[in-house]
Design a protein around this motif. Structure first.
Motif, mmCIF file in Angstrom:
data_model
loop_
_atom_site.group_PDB
_atom_site.id
_atom_site.type_symbol
_atom_site.label_atom_id
_atom_site.label_comp_id
_atom_site.label_asym_id
_atom_site.label_seq_id
_atom_site.Cartn_x
_atom_site.Cartn_y
_atom_site.Cartn_z
ATOM 1 N N TYR A 37 -0.973 -8.703 7.315
ATOM 2 C CA TYR A 37 0.394 -8.632 7.833
ATOM 3 C C TYR A 37 1.034 -7.343 7.333
ATOM 4 O O TYR A 37 0.922 -6.998 6.161
ATOM 5 C CB TYR A 37 1.222 -9.836 7.383
ATOM 6 N N GLY A 38 1.675 -6.626 8.237
ATOM 7 C CA GLY A 38 2.375 -5.398 7.865
ATOM 8 C C GLY A 38 3.874 -5.570 7.967
ATOM 9 O O GLY A 38 4.377 -6.111 8.954
ATOM 10 N N ARG A 39 4.574 -5.138 6.928
ATOM 11 C CA ARG A 39 6.030 -5.274 6.897
ATOM 12 C C ARG A 39 6.674 -3.899 6.760
ATOM 13 O O ARG A 39 6.291 -3.112 5.895
ATOM 14 C CB ARG A 39 6.462 -6.149 5.721
ATOM 15 N N ASP A 40 7.639 -3.629 7.620
ATOM 16 C CA ASP A 40 8.382 -2.374 7.514
ATOM 17 C C ASP A 40 9.252 -2.383 6.266
ATOM 18 O O ASP A 40 9.898 -3.393 5.946
ATOM 19 C CB ASP A 40 9.273 -2.172 8.738
ATOM 20 N N VAL A 41 9.282 -1.282 5.553
ATOM 21 C CA VAL A 41 10.132 -1.139 4.374
ATOM 22 C C VAL A 41 10.791 0.234 4.418
ATOM 23 O O VAL A 41 10.332 1.144 5.112
ATOM 24 C CB VAL A 41 9.325 -1.285 3.061
ATOM 25 N N GLU A 42 11.868 0.349 3.669
ATOM 26 C CA GLU A 42 12.510 1.652 3.480
ATOM 27 C C GLU A 42 12.165 2.146 2.083
ATOM 28 O O GLU A 42 12.386 1.437 1.093
ATOM 29 C CB GLU A 42 14.024 1.535 3.633
ATOM 30 N N PHE A 43 11.620 3.341 1.991
ATOM 31 C CA PHE A 43 11.235 3.908 0.701
ATOM 32 C C PHE A 43 12.394 4.697 0.113
ATOM 33 O O PHE A 43 13.040 5.494 0.798
ATOM 34 C CB PHE A 43 10.008 4.799 0.855
ATOM 35 N N MET A 44 12.660 4.450 -1.175
ATOM 36 C CA MET A 44 13.772 5.101 -1.864
ATOM 37 C C MET A 44 13.225 5.788 -3.111
ATOM 38 O O MET A 44 12.684 5.124 -4.002
ATOM 39 C CB MET A 44 14.841 4.063 -2.234
ATOM 40 N N ARG A 45 13.357 7.088 -3.168
ATOM 41 C CA ARG A 45 12.824 7.864 -4.291
ATOM 42 C C ARG A 45 13.957 8.610 -4.993
ATOM 43 O O ARG A 45 14.594 9.466 -4.405
ATOM 44 C CB ARG A 45 11.761 8.854 -3.803
ATOM 45 N N GLY A 46 14.195 8.237 -6.239
ATOM 46 C CA GLY A 46 15.209 8.919 -7.030
ATOM 47 C C GLY A 46 16.600 8.851 -6.438
ATOM 48 O O GLY A 46 17.376 9.800 -6.557
#
Length: 480
Positions: A142-151
């Motif tokens: 299963y693939g889930r969309d995520v938002e990546f947050m760096r620093g």
């Protein structure tokens, strides 16, 4: 000499011919597999999975020639494979001797699906034998969309809406900024990443839709043990000295180095309010407060290598909380520790109030007071009161700071883990709902239950009196 050499060469020839002749094309012969389906846990889209392994066995008395091993999709599904050291979408001409085996490794990178719910990804590996027989192993993820947050640093009022966020390099709320986190937001913190609050956080979960803060590993250490159940997966929540007015309502914070640390600040204002939340499974302290005004109601604080709750001075108020320590990964401290000093300096405990609570664990005494005598310079530096609670500590009938307390002692018919539905230190599964024999049943004071009418599950407390802790007793539903 020539005769000996000729004999050796002929021997090699006949052995080779014998081995070659040992390969069978009998269509009744089959391969066997360590699993018929390789199933991956829910993965983040556009991020590669951990490598999964399976074994392919030839348990027949004859060797088999595999004409091809290939992904049915041709590699368009996002799955990748490595067969016996060969990395390709199709591997040809693989021999597997009788009673031998080979490894097959699979990875997958789900494509972005632009949806809130996980999307199923499937494929199959097709094994074609020289006999024409075809066999399959299914691949599922299963693939889930995520938002990546760096620093990311929030230096103005901001909002995180319902969704999935993967956080690297920590998430910082700057001084004078407020970050509101809406119900249903799930924050996956990478190793050592923290939530650092210099301004204010308002995490506003709801019953059935909490704000979740956890590690970003979604795979398993063992078949029975997800990394999500192992402490130390991320940093924790640090509330700095400049931070006031924080709200954590219906939150689930677990499996970090520490839970929530409230650093010393302005003791005249409310620093932190926690309501109807779960704070569990830490390498350090689950909740640690330093000279702070903190209120906690209707919450579960459990399983910490340090203390479940460590109070260093200040003003704290706990009502209808379950504070339980059954941490077994390493040697640990107690469920609740109260201090009136820090690093040799005074930290007056102005008020520590616990009503309708459960404070217990696997040690013989889960309540400790570390009090220095500051009366010469700071009078009245120790103030605490326990009322209508179940507490695992040494009984002291002459102590006026314990009112209507039930002592959870080993000699009782129900003790420590027996108060709860499940404490499984083998597979690290815990259910802190009350057992039918729990000594916490019916000992709460209506004076406090009448204000906190609903338990952590959202069930209404009956005032007859009610049960101590964050959960009211409910029979386990029958499995009919």
């Amino acid at each position: 000499m020539r005769k000996i050499l000729y004999t050796l060469l002929m021997s090699v020839f006949f052995v080779a011919c014998s081995e070659e002749a040992d390969f069978s094309v009998n269509p009744s012969l089959r391969l066997t597999f360590s699993c018929d389906t390789l199933m991956f846990d829910t993965l983040f889209t556009e991020v590669g999975s951990p490598t999964a392994a399976m074994k392919v066995y030839n348990r027949n008395s004859s060797s088999l020639h595999i004409s091809s091993v290939g992904l049915v999709s041709g590699g368009t599904s996002g799955f990748r494979m490595n067969v016996d050291g060969q990395y390709a979408t199709v591997v040809r001409d693989v021999d597997i001797r009788k009673n031998d085996s080979l490894y097959l490794f699979v990875e997958v990178t789900p494509d972005k699906n632009s949806g809130d719910l996980p999307v199923l990804i499937s494929d199959s590996i097709q094994f074609t034998l020289e006999s024409g027989v075809q066999q399959y192993v299914a691949l599922l993820a299963y693939g889930r969309d995520v938002e990546f947050m760096r620093g990311v640093v929030y230096d103005a009022d901001s909002r995180l809406v319902k969704g999935h966020y993967v956080i690297y390099d920590s998430l910082v709320v700057a001084t004078n900024a407020t970050l509101t986190i809406e119900a249903g937001a799930i924050l996956y913190f990478h190793k050592d990443a923290e939530l650092i609050v210099r301004g204010t956080v308002k995490a506003m979960g709801e019953t059935g839709s909490p704000v979740v803060m956890r590690g970003d590993r979604t795979d398993n250490m063992f078949d029975y043990l997800p990394y999500d159940r192992i402490p130390g997966q991320w940093g924790g929540v640090r509330i700095d000295s400049t931070s006031n007015g924080n709200l954590f309502i219906h939150c689930d914070i677990h499996s970090a180095e520490y839970g929530i640390l409230v650093q010393r600040g302005d003791t005249s204002v409310q620093r932190l309010t926690i309501e109807s939340s779960r704070i569990e499974n830490f390498d350090g302290n689950a909740l640690e407060t330093h000279m702070a005004h903190v209120d906690v109601t209707n919450s579960l604080i459990a399983n910490a290598r340090g203390n479940c709750v460590k109070v260093v001075g200040g003003n704290v108020d706990f009502r209808h909380c379950t504070i339980a320590n059954f941490y077994v990964w390493k040697q640990r401290d107690v469920a609740l520790a109260l201090h009136n000093s820090y690093e040799g300096e005074p930290a007056p405990l102005n008020n520590a109030f616990f009503a309708n609570c459960i404070i217990t664990g696997s040690r013989s005494d889960e309540l400790m007071g570390y009090f220095s005598d500051w009366d010469d310079t700071i009078p009245n530096s120790v103030n605490y009161l326990f009322e209508s609670s179940l507490i695992n500590t040494v009984e002291d009938e002459d102590n006026p700071n314990f009112i209507n307390v039930v002592y959870d002692r080993k000699e009782n018919s129900c003790y420590a883990k027996d108060n709860f539905r499940l404490v499984d230190n083998e597979e690290f599964r815990y259910d802190f709902h009350l057992s039918d024999s729990s000594a916490a049943c019916g000992i709460a004071s209506d004076k406090y239950s009448s204000v906190i009418r609903y338990d952590l599950d959202g069930l209404e407390r009956a005032l007859q009196p009610s049960d101590a802790g964050c959960f009211i007793y409910q029979p386990i539903p029958s499995k009919e």
